[in-house]
Design a protein around this motif. Structure first.
Motif, PDB file in Angstrom:
ATOM      1  N   ASP A 406       0.651  -1.057   0.144  1.00 40.61           N
ATOM      2  CA  ASP A 406       0.072  -0.018   0.021  1.00 40.61           C
ATOM      3  C   ASP A 406       0.850   1.229   0.113  1.00 40.61           C
ATOM      4  O   ASP A 406       0.484   2.142  -0.561  1.00 40.61           O
ATOM      5  CB  ASP A 406      -0.955   0.021   1.322  1.00 40.61           C
ATOM      6  N   VAL A 407       1.997   1.242   0.835  1.00 35.77           N
ATOM      7  CA  VAL A 407       2.662   2.275   0.885  1.00 35.77           C
ATOM      8  C   VAL A 407       3.551   2.658  -0.578  1.00 35.77           C
ATOM      9  O   VAL A 407       3.477   3.792  -1.132  1.00 35.77           O
ATOM     10  CB  VAL A 407       3.835   2.267   1.789  1.00 35.77           C
ATOM     11  N   HIS A 408       3.867   1.683  -1.194  1.00 34.63           N
ATOM     12  CA  HIS A 408       4.688   1.845  -2.659  1.00 34.63           C
ATOM     13  C   HIS A 408       3.592   2.355  -3.601  1.00 34.63           C
ATOM     14  O   HIS A 408       3.717   3.211  -4.431  1.00 34.63           O
ATOM     15  CB  HIS A 408       5.088   0.521  -3.234  1.00 34.63           C
ATOM     16  N   GLY A 409       2.174   1.736  -3.202  1.00 37.05           N
ATOM     17  CA  GLY A 409       1.230   2.023  -4.354  1.00 37.05           C
ATOM     18  C   GLY A 409       0.808   3.638  -4.179  1.00 37.05           C
ATOM     19  O   GLY A 409       0.720   4.191  -5.154  1.00 37.05           O
ATOM     20  N   ALA A 410       0.523   4.130  -3.000  1.00 39.56           N
ATOM     21  CA  ALA A 410       0.530   5.492  -2.515  1.00 39.56           C
ATOM     22  C   ALA A 410       1.600   6.387  -3.300  1.00 39.56           C
ATOM     23  O   ALA A 410       1.113   7.554  -3.604  1.00 39.56           O
ATOM     24  CB  ALA A 410       0.359   5.767  -1.133  1.00 39.56           C
ATOM     25  N   VAL A 411       2.680   6.101  -3.097  1.00 40.42           N
ATOM     26  CA  VAL A 411       3.931   6.995  -3.191  1.00 40.42           C
ATOM     27  C   VAL A 411       3.803   7.185  -4.727  1.00 40.42           C
ATOM     28  O   VAL A 411       4.151   7.968  -5.235  1.00 40.42           O
ATOM     29  CB  VAL A 411       5.168   6.565  -2.814  1.00 40.42           C
ATOM     30  N   ASP A 412       3.690   5.709  -5.446  1.00 42.46           N
ATOM     31  CA  ASP A 412       3.648   5.941  -6.855  1.00 42.46           C
ATOM     32  C   ASP A 412       2.489   6.719  -7.238  1.00 42.46           C
ATOM     33  O   ASP A 412       2.659   7.566  -8.447  1.00 42.46           O
ATOM     34  CB  ASP A 412       3.524   4.530  -7.603  1.00 42.46           C
ATOM     35  N   GLN A 413       1.373   6.761  -6.818  1.00 42.22           N
ATOM     36  CA  GLN A 413       0.244   7.527  -7.276  1.00 42.22           C
ATOM     37  C   GLN A 413       0.547   8.964  -6.971  1.00 42.22           C
ATOM     38  O   GLN A 413       0.004   9.778  -7.886  1.00 42.22           O
ATOM     39  CB  GLN A 413      -1.166   7.113  -6.569  1.00 42.22           C
ATOM     40  N   LEU A 414       1.154   9.427  -6.064  1.00 40.77           N
ATOM     41  CA  LEU A 414       1.167  10.719  -5.646  1.00 40.77           C
ATOM     42  C   LEU A 414       2.426  11.408  -6.585  1.00 40.77           C
ATOM     43  O   LEU A 414       2.043  12.352  -7.073  1.00 40.77           O
ATOM     44  CB  LEU A 414       2.044  11.077  -4.200  1.00 40.77           C
ATOM     45  N   LEU A 415       3.438  10.683  -6.964  1.00 40.82           N
ATOM     46  CA  LEU A 415       4.148  10.999  -7.943  1.00 40.82           C
ATOM     47  C   LEU A 415       3.708  11.119  -9.231  1.00 40.82           C
ATOM     48  O   LEU A 415       3.870  12.172  -9.954  1.00 40.82           O
ATOM     49  CB  LEU A 415       5.552  10.016  -8.013  1.00 40.82           C
ATOM     50  N   SER A 416       2.874  10.203  -9.601  1.00 35.86           N
ATOM     51  CA  SER A 416       2.102  10.510 -10.949  1.00 35.86           C
ATOM     52  C   SER A 416       1.437  11.700 -11.093  1.00 35.86           C
ATOM     53  O   SER A 416       1.397  12.459 -11.973  1.00 35.86           O
ATOM     54  CB  SER A 416       1.314   9.053 -11.336  1.00 35.86           C
ATOM     55  N   LEU A 417       0.533  11.801 -10.088  1.00 31.11           N
ATOM     56  CA  LEU A 417      -0.273  13.021 -10.011  1.00 31.11           C
ATOM     57  C   LEU A 417       0.745  14.502 -10.069  1.00 31.11           C
ATOM     58  O   LEU A 417       0.190  15.286 -10.637  1.00 31.11           O
ATOM     59  CB  LEU A 417      -1.233  13.082  -8.729  1.00 31.11           C
ATOM     60  N   CYS A 418       1.733  14.443  -9.244  1.00 28.49           N
ATOM     61  CA  CYS A 418       2.714  15.504  -9.529  1.00 28.49           C
ATOM     62  C   CYS A 418       3.145  15.785 -10.534  1.00 28.49           C
ATOM     63  O   CYS A 418       3.213  16.745 -11.118  1.00 28.49           O
ATOM     64  CB  CYS A 418       3.689  15.128  -8.191  1.00 28.49           C
ATOM     65  N   LEU A 419       3.597  14.740 -11.417  1.00 26.89           N
ATOM     66  CA  LEU A 419       4.022  14.961 -12.961  1.00 26.89           C
ATOM     67  C   LEU A 419       2.879  15.284 -13.821  1.00 26.89           C
ATOM     68  O   LEU A 419       3.261  16.047 -14.664  1.00 26.89           O
ATOM     69  CB  LEU A 419       4.880  13.830 -13.158  1.00 26.89           C
ATOM     70  N   LEU A 420       1.897  14.879 -13.384  1.00 24.96           N
ATOM     71  CA  LEU A 420       0.655  15.252 -14.161  1.00 24.96           C
ATOM     72  C   LEU A 420       0.265  16.719 -14.129  1.00 24.96           C
ATOM     73  O   LEU A 420       0.057  17.646 -14.920  1.00 24.96           O
ATOM     74  CB  LEU A 420      -0.737  14.345 -14.195  1.00 24.96           C
TER      75      LEU A 420
END
Length: 619
Positions: A406-420
């Motif tokens: 869950d932690v890895h998924g959350a960090v990946d989603q946050l990074l993806s939204l930041c780059l978007l």
């Protein structure tokens, strides 16, 4: 400034040691200044006539102090100024002065200005028991308080009309109070006028609010269509892509009401500088941006999963005296037989063989049948409660694996939204900076409960590690396998300290941080200090070896084990296991990965140390 006469190298080392002690005492501003004074002193001395050996050694010391001073970059506690009010090309000196402020307890909160989690999520160093973890609802309020304080609510038209009517009501009551008793007709006229004005205000406000609501719905639909066009190329959307599309539409809606994201993008495109990107990320993580709302949501969800487990009491606390540690660890040795003791540095969550795990009780009974010592048999007699403990441990491991995912998924989603949200950050360098800042903001309030769960899972290994720390706390480097050529034989040469003391003090700083990347940087600095000390000790004994040949991989393991023993931090085992799980794979390639693997090997070596005869149980 230290006295430069006589022994300038010793004076410089003394100044560096004072800086490390200041940092270990949570006096970060003074430590930062002391590092700079040490560098300045070395520069002043080197401008004078010195021998070639002293020049080389002092330059290495200056390099180490400079690396330590660089670690303060990004650790500022002041709010960054929005781009419309600041000059994007501020001087590096001003930036360094702003970055030197926070104390060690606040070092992991630069990205979001949070209070140090150690004051709320403290762990007992002796037993791994959690202390004062707040309930999830309190945790959620603490994490959202800063965002609510910085954002000002905009009143709707109906709310504005209500405030105007309150003012009219107060004015009406004041005028009525001044009327004479015989002016009843005038009072009636004032009452009717007040009611008419208040009704008109509400009617106009409702009409404005309905019109505004229609515009908002039209804008939301337009932004939704724009988000659909961006994600339509991939065909059928997965549930994750649909959620990402919804988040992106919220970002577009947010940017229609706020100008600062567009201003930041413009400034970065004109001046793609790393310091400006760090300022953007720091400002972003302090705002009410949808990215921050998503971050709070993930933090609360993960903390809600951790809280019921980390707040449960352990069956017993770890014993303190060496004799009690020795007796209580016998059961650990029985389960960690030679073929099961940790020898590698693989993931601590997957290191147990399922076949060995299922046969553990049969092996234990077989071991008991071969024992001749009655009192030891009484201590290790098979107990059905052991099976329950094993089942609980398996459940904890499965729960930990789920939380890590869950932690890895959350960090990946946050990074993806930041780059978007900020396409100007979609480069290799800026992406790493974005990931570092997001991880810092994400892990700061969660690291202590995460570590508490790791310590529960690794409790038996930590018990054994703590026992050996107690037994070998005063051991010499030679007793743990350090070659004689790599530490001074004369105690007086160390001036009251012990070998590799600066590396020990540096490693102690690891447990103070709440950000995985900063912890990994601390491990790298520790190994660099070990290599520098080993070279100095060898040169002092007339080794005359070059810097590359001063210490090898075989020599590093016992030295690092000695440093870990002197550190007296039993949670190092769990800290390294957590780092292995949460550090991004891109940071584990090269020097950082080698240093972390070396530290894990050293900790496993400490676990395997035999019991010392002078501290063995007399019984």
């Amino acid at each position: 400034m230290a006295d430069g006469g006589g022994k300038p190298l010793q004076s410089a080392m003394k100044m560096a040691k004072q800086a490390i002690q200041l940092e270990g005492g949570d006096r970060q501003q003074e430590a930062y200044c002391q590092y700079l004074r040490t560098i300045n002193y070395i520069s002043h001395v080197l401008l004078q006539k010195e021998t070639q050996v002293e020049v080389e050694r002092m330059l290495r010391l200056a390099e180490q102090c400079l690396d330590r001073a660089k670690s303060f970059i990004g650790k500022r506690s002041v709010h960054p100024v929005p781009p419309v009010l600041q000059n994007a090309s501020c001087s590096s000196a001003d930036q360094s002065e702003a970055e030197a402020g926070p104390k060690a307890g606040d070092r992991a909160s630069a990205a979001e200005g949070q209070v140090d989690a150690s004051s709320r999520f403290g762990l007992s160093d002796d037993g791994g028991q959690p202390s004062s973890f707040p309930p999830p609802d309190v945790f959620q309020r603490q994490q959202t308080a800063a965002s609510h304080d910085s954002s000002r609510k905009t009143l709707t038209p109906v709310e504005e009309a209500s405030r105007q009517n309150q003012k009219l009501q107060a004015s009406y009551e004041a005028r009525v109070a001044r009327l004479a008793p015989g002016q009843a007709s005038q009072k009636t006229s004032l009452t009717l006028s007040l009611q008419r004005q208040m009704m008109e205000n509400l009617i106009i406000a409702r009409a404005r609010q309905d019109a505004l609501q229609r515009k908002v719905e039209e804008r939301r639909q337009r932004l939704q269509d724009e988000a659909n066009r961006r994600f339509a190329a991939s065909g059928a959307l997965t549930a994750e892509e649909q959620e990402q599309r919804l988040l992106y539409s919220r970002v577009l809606e947010y940017e229609l009401d706020h100008d600062w994201p567009k201003q930041w993008r413009t400034n970065i495109k004109k001046n793609p500088d790393s310091s400006l990107v760090l300022d953007l990320l720091s400002y972003l993580l302090r705002s009410d941006h949808p990215l921050v709302e998503l971050l709070r949501k993930h933090q609360f969800r993960i903390y809600n999963q951790l809280y019921p487990i980390v707040t449960q009491s352990l069956p017993q606390s770890l014993p303190q005296s060496p004799a009690l540690l020795l007796r209580s660890s016998r059961s650990v040795h029985a389960r960690l037989s030679p073929e099961r003791q940790p020898t590698g540095t693989g993931s601590s969550l997957d290191g147990e063989d399922p076949v060995q795990r299922d046969d553990s009780f049969e092996d234990l009974e077989h071991f008991l049948s071969q024992l001749d010592c009655g009192d030891l048999r009484a201590e290790l007699t098979f107990d059905p409660s052991i099976e329950l403990e094993q089942l609980e441990l398996r459940a904890l491991k499965e729960h930990l694996k789920a939380i890590v995912r869950d932690v890895h998924g959350a960090v990946d989603q946050l990074l993806s939204l930041c780059l978007l949200s900020f396409d100007c950050l979609n480069t290799a360098t800026f992406k790493d900076l974005s990931l570092g800042c997001i991880e810092e903001a994400f892990f700061t309030p969660l690291w202590s409960p995460l570590l508490a769960l790791f310590r529960r899972v690794l409790r038996e290994r930590e018990l054994l590690f703590q026992r050996n720390m107690a037994l070998y706390c005063s051991a010499s480097p030679a007793e743990v396998g350090v070659p004689l050529k790599l530490f001074p034989q004369d105690p007086g040469a160390l001036q009251g300290s012990y070998p590799y003391q600066v590396a020990v003090q540096e490693l102690k700083l690891l447990v103070r941080d709440r950000c995985p990347q900063r912890k990994l940087d601390c491990v790298v600095r520790t190994l660099r200090l070990i290599c520098g000390c080993a070279e100095d000790y060898r040169n002092q004994q007339g080794g005359g070896a070059s810097r590359a040949a001063a210490i090898g991989a075989d020599d590093l393991l016992p030295i690092l084990s000695f440093v870990a023993l002197r550190c007296q931090c039993p949670q190092l085992l769990s800290e390294c296991a957590a780092l292995e799980e949460f550090i991004h794979e891109s940071f584990l390639i090269g020097e950082e990965g080698y240093c972390l693997t070396s530290l894990q090997s050293a900790l496993a070596y400490v676990e395997s140390l035999p019991a010392r005869a002078d501290l063995a149980d007399p019984e």
